[in-house]
Design a protein around this motif. Structure first.
Motif, PDB file in Angstrom:
ATOM      1  N   GLY A  57      -3.674   3.812  14.234  1.00 16.04           N
ATOM      2  CA  GLY A  57      -4.482   5.072  15.009  1.00 16.04           C
ATOM      3  C   GLY A  57      -3.688   6.281  15.151  1.00 16.04           C
ATOM      4  O   GLY A  57      -4.353   7.481  15.366  1.00 16.04           O
ATOM      5  N   ARG A  58      -2.514   6.350  15.328  1.00 14.58           N
ATOM      6  CA  ARG A  58      -1.986   7.543  15.589  1.00 14.58           C
ATOM      7  C   ARG A  58      -1.149   8.044  14.474  1.00 14.58           C
ATOM      8  O   ARG A  58      -0.539   9.133  14.420  1.00 14.58           O
ATOM      9  CB  ARG A  58      -0.544   7.120  16.720  1.00 14.58           C
ATOM     10  CG  ARG A  58      -1.159   6.634  18.207  1.00 14.58           C
ATOM     11  CD  ARG A  58       0.289   5.985  18.868  1.00 14.58           C
ATOM     12  NE  ARG A  58       1.351   6.855  18.837  1.00 14.58           N
ATOM     13  CZ  ARG A  58       1.640   7.705  19.654  1.00 14.58           C
ATOM     14  NH1 ARG A  58       0.607   8.215  20.551  1.00 14.58           N
ATOM     15  NH2 ARG A  58       2.756   8.473  19.664  1.00 14.58           N
ATOM     16  N   SER A  59      -1.413   7.685  13.220  1.00 15.28           N
ATOM     17  CA  SER A  59      -1.080   8.061  12.127  1.00 15.28           C
ATOM     18  C   SER A  59      -1.897   8.995  11.631  1.00 15.28           C
ATOM     19  O   SER A  59      -3.112   9.412  11.612  1.00 15.28           O
ATOM     20  CB  SER A  59      -1.163   6.918  10.929  1.00 15.28           C
ATOM     21  OG  SER A  59      -1.041   7.234   9.690  1.00 15.28           O
ATOM     22  N   ALA A  60      -1.196  10.269  10.687  1.00 10.83           N
ATOM     23  CA  ALA A  60      -1.702  11.150  10.210  1.00 10.83           C
ATOM     24  C   ALA A  60      -2.349  10.701   8.533  1.00 10.83           C
ATOM     25  O   ALA A  60      -3.317  11.132   8.371  1.00 10.83           O
ATOM     26  CB  ALA A  60      -1.027  12.443   9.701  1.00 10.83           C
ATOM     27  N   HIS A  61      -1.818   9.839   8.038  1.00  7.45           N
ATOM     28  CA  HIS A  61      -2.129   9.477   6.765  1.00  7.45           C
ATOM     29  C   HIS A  61      -2.818   8.102   6.260  1.00  7.45           C
ATOM     30  O   HIS A  61      -3.361   7.872   5.484  1.00  7.45           O
ATOM     31  CB  HIS A  61      -0.913   9.393   5.611  1.00  7.45           C
ATOM     32  CG  HIS A  61      -0.388  10.903   5.594  1.00  7.45           C
ATOM     33  ND1 HIS A  61       0.754  11.095   6.428  1.00  7.45           N
ATOM     34  CD2 HIS A  61      -0.503  11.661   4.851  1.00  7.45           C
ATOM     35  CE1 HIS A  61       1.141  12.552   6.121  1.00  7.45           C
ATOM     36  NE2 HIS A  61       0.252  12.905   5.125  1.00  7.45           N
ATOM     37  N   TRP A  62      -2.481   7.226   7.472  1.00  7.98           N
ATOM     38  CA  TRP A  62      -2.978   5.866   7.493  1.00  7.98           C
ATOM     39  C   TRP A  62      -3.870   5.333   8.438  1.00  7.98           C
ATOM     40  O   TRP A  62      -4.177   4.262   8.958  1.00  7.98           O
ATOM     41  CB  TRP A  62      -1.524   4.834   7.453  1.00  7.98           C
ATOM     42  CG  TRP A  62      -0.506   5.349   6.210  1.00  7.98           C
ATOM     43  CD1 TRP A  62       0.345   5.551   6.079  1.00  7.98           C
ATOM     44  CD2 TRP A  62      -0.733   4.659   5.078  1.00  7.98           C
ATOM     45  NE1 TRP A  62       1.186   5.837   5.308  1.00  7.98           N
ATOM     46  CE2 TRP A  62       0.457   5.187   4.397  1.00  7.98           C
ATOM     47  CE3 TRP A  62      -1.677   3.735   4.338  1.00  7.98           C
ATOM     48  CZ2 TRP A  62       0.613   4.733   3.155  1.00  7.98           C
ATOM     49  CZ3 TRP A  62      -1.363   3.667   2.930  1.00  7.98           C
ATOM     50  CH2 TRP A  62      -0.318   3.924   2.267  1.00  7.98           C
ATOM     51  N   ARG A  63      -4.409   6.502   9.144  1.00  2.00           N
ATOM     52  CA  ARG A  63      -5.310   5.948  10.331  1.00  2.00           C
ATOM     53  C   ARG A  63      -6.649   4.957   9.675  1.00  2.00           C
ATOM     54  O   ARG A  63      -7.089   4.285  10.571  1.00  2.00           O
ATOM     55  CB  ARG A  63      -5.909   7.276  10.611  1.00  2.00           C
ATOM     56  CG  ARG A  63      -6.907   7.120  11.994  1.00  2.00           C
ATOM     57  CD  ARG A  63      -7.157   8.583  12.669  1.00  2.00           C
ATOM     58  NE  ARG A  63      -7.857   8.348  13.975  1.00  2.00           N
ATOM     59  CZ  ARG A  63      -6.941   8.301  14.979  1.00  2.00           C
ATOM     60  NH1 ARG A  63      -5.793   8.621  14.919  1.00  2.00           N
ATOM     61  NH2 ARG A  63      -7.612   8.455  16.069  1.00  2.00           N
ATOM     62  N   ALA A  64      -7.012   5.295   8.755  1.00  2.00           N
ATOM     63  CA  ALA A  64      -8.082   4.343   8.113  1.00  2.00           C
ATOM     64  C   ALA A  64      -7.690   3.113   7.355  1.00  2.00           C
ATOM     65  O   ALA A  64      -8.603   2.501   6.826  1.00  2.00           O
ATOM     66  CB  ALA A  64      -9.161   5.511   7.173  1.00  2.00           C
TER      67      ALA A  64
ATOM     68  N   ALA B  43       2.862  10.313   3.102  1.00  2.00           N
ATOM     69  CA  ALA B  43       2.167   9.321   3.448  1.00  2.00           C
ATOM     70  C   ALA B  43       3.321   8.062   3.221  1.00  2.00           C
ATOM     71  O   ALA B  43       3.183   7.411   4.207  1.00  2.00           O
ATOM     72  CB  ALA B  43       0.948   8.969   2.511  1.00  2.00           C
ATOM     73  N   VAL B  44       4.002   8.252   2.172  1.00  2.00           N
ATOM     74  CA  VAL B  44       5.115   7.073   1.983  1.00  2.00           C
ATOM     75  C   VAL B  44       6.104   7.287   3.225  1.00  2.00           C
ATOM     76  O   VAL B  44       6.424   6.402   3.822  1.00  2.00           O
ATOM     77  CB  VAL B  44       5.715   7.616   0.671  1.00  2.00           C
ATOM     78  CG1 VAL B  44       7.324   6.533   0.741  1.00  2.00           C
ATOM     79  CG2 VAL B  44       4.879   7.060  -0.509  1.00  2.00           C
ATOM     80  N   ALA B  45       6.501   8.351   3.424  1.00  2.00           N
ATOM     81  CA  ALA B  45       7.467   8.500   4.452  1.00  2.00           C
ATOM     82  C   ALA B  45       7.022   8.250   5.971  1.00  2.00           C
ATOM     83  O   ALA B  45       7.678   7.484   6.742  1.00  2.00           O
ATOM     84  CB  ALA B  45       7.815   9.957   4.591  1.00  2.00           C
TER      85      ALA B  45
ATOM     86  N   ALA C 270       0.769  -1.159   0.046  1.00  2.00           N
ATOM     87  CA  ALA C 270      -0.103  -0.092   0.006  1.00  2.00           C
ATOM     88  C   ALA C 270       0.766   1.390  -0.014  1.00  2.00           C
ATOM     89  O   ALA C 270       0.681   2.299  -0.798  1.00  2.00           O
ATOM     90  CB  ALA C 270      -0.806   0.088   1.367  1.00  2.00           C
ATOM     91  N   ILE C 271       1.916   1.236   0.865  1.00  2.00           N
ATOM     92  CA  ILE C 271       2.763   2.260   0.761  1.00  2.00           C
ATOM     93  C   ILE C 271       3.479   2.521  -0.643  1.00  2.00           C
ATOM     94  O   ILE C 271       3.543   3.923  -1.183  1.00  2.00           O
ATOM     95  CB  ILE C 271       3.923   2.018   1.642  1.00  2.00           C
ATOM     96  CG1 ILE C 271       3.559   2.084   3.065  1.00  2.00           C
ATOM     97  CG2 ILE C 271       5.091   3.081   1.657  1.00  2.00           C
ATOM     98  CD1 ILE C 271       4.395   1.567   4.130  1.00  2.00           C
ATOM     99  N   GLN C 272       3.858   1.515  -1.220  1.00  2.00           N
ATOM    100  CA  GLN C 272       4.681   1.631  -2.749  1.00  2.00           C
ATOM    101  C   GLN C 272       3.430   2.064  -3.524  1.00  2.00           C
ATOM    102  O   GLN C 272       3.850   2.775  -4.657  1.00  2.00           O
ATOM    103  CB  GLN C 272       4.919   0.253  -3.007  1.00  2.00           C
ATOM    104  CG  GLN C 272       6.134  -0.160  -2.218  1.00  2.00           C
ATOM    105  CD  GLN C 272       7.194   0.629  -2.169  1.00  2.00           C
ATOM    106  OE1 GLN C 272       7.825   1.140  -2.931  1.00  2.00           O
ATOM    107  NE2 GLN C 272       7.671   1.004  -0.873  1.00  2.00           N
ATOM    108  N   ALA C 273       2.302   1.916  -3.415  1.00  2.00           N
ATOM    109  CA  ALA C 273       1.073   2.389  -4.334  1.00  2.00           C
ATOM    110  C   ALA C 273       0.794   3.728  -4.260  1.00  2.00           C
ATOM    111  O   ALA C 273      -0.077   4.444  -4.957  1.00  2.00           O
ATOM    112  CB  ALA C 273      -0.113   1.560  -4.130  1.00  2.00           C
ATOM    113  N   SER C 274       1.366   4.455  -2.918  1.00  2.00           N
ATOM    114  CA  SER C 274       0.791   5.561  -2.581  1.00  2.00           C
ATOM    115  C   SER C 274       1.783   6.862  -3.376  1.00  2.00           C
ATOM    116  O   SER C 274       2.637   6.528  -3.885  1.00  2.00           O
ATOM    117  CB  SER C 274       1.211   5.955  -1.215  1.00  2.00           C
ATOM    118  OG  SER C 274       0.754   7.529  -0.710  1.00  2.00           O
ATOM    119  N   GLN C 275       0.927   7.677  -3.925  1.00  2.00           N
ATOM    120  CA  GLN C 275       1.693   9.014  -4.622  1.00  2.00           C
ATOM    121  C   GLN C 275       1.838  10.005  -3.652  1.00  2.00           C
ATOM    122  O   GLN C 275       2.421  11.033  -4.135  1.00  2.00           O
ATOM    123  CB  GLN C 275       0.405   9.449  -5.655  1.00  2.00           C
ATOM    124  CG  GLN C 275       0.344   8.479  -6.728  1.00  2.00           C
ATOM    125  CD  GLN C 275       1.306   7.749  -7.459  1.00  2.00           C
ATOM    126  OE1 GLN C 275       2.275   8.573  -8.007  1.00  2.00           O
ATOM    127  NE2 GLN C 275       1.499   6.549  -7.618  1.00  2.00           N
TER     128      GLN C 275
END
Length: 189
Positions: free
Chosen positions: A127-134, A55-57, A46-51
């Motif tokens: 849950g503590r993530s800004a970009h991956w919370r969901a 979010a990648v970082a 999923a990280i690799q697919a992100s533009q």
């Protein structure tokens, strides 16, 4: 009867993984590290697919946290306090860990302590993530399992439909009760 103490169960050999000869050991040693590896691998994809560069970082940092969790598990480290993710149950979790499992490691804690702890800890990472919370860390597994079970799901749906139709046509409380139990069991599947 004394105070409830989840770390003092009546069958310690059946619940702790330390002796290496029970379901808990097999689960902690074999099954659960594979589950966590699948979570890490699916998340990496999923990280690799992100533009989104941010979010990648952040995804790389979360992957490191998940890898740390796996390392703690397989090397039998103590169960660490959970970081607050804003859900509202972390104080209770940490109180429970401190009260009943202070100093307990993965292999010395009972199965019913470390397994939900592991899933809660994974949820805390996201849950503590800004970009991956969901992010649904089991989406691929749920989708694959559902697809592999499609024939069984269709058969189960047909049976539930038949039970509901049969129940509507009867006044028998016994038959309605049995239908309720059958539908309830199907919903738990």
């Amino acid at each position: 009867m004394g105070e409830f103490a989840p770390n003092n169960t009546p069958f310690p050999p059946l619940t702790a993984a330390r002796d290496g000869s029970n379901f808990t050991y097999t689960s902690l040693h074999d099954r659960v590290p594979h589950i966590l590896t699948d979570v890490i691998n699916d998340f990496y994809a999923a990280i690799q697919a992100s533009q989104d560069a941010a979010a990648v970082a952040e995804g790389k940092q979360l992957t490191a946290q998940l890898s740390q969790l796996k390392h703690e598990m397989v090397t039998d480290k103590p169960l660490a306090a959970l970081a607050d993710d804003g859900v509202g149950d972390i104080a209770q979790w940490n109180s429970w860990l401190a009260r009943y499992f202070a100093g307990a490691s993965w292999y010395s804690a009972p199965f019913l302590a470390w397994e939900p702890y592991m899933y809660r800890r994974i949820a805390t990472v996201f849950g503590r993530s800004a970009h991956w919370r969901a992010y649904d860390f089991f989406a691929a597994r749920k989708r694959d399992t559902f697809r592999a079970s499609m024939a069984a799901v269709a058969k189960l749906c047909a049976r539930v439909d038949a039970v509901v139709r049969e129940t509507r046509a009867t006044d028998s409380l016994v038959k309605r009760h049995l239908a309720f139990v059958e539908v309830l069991q199907a919903s738990l599947w």
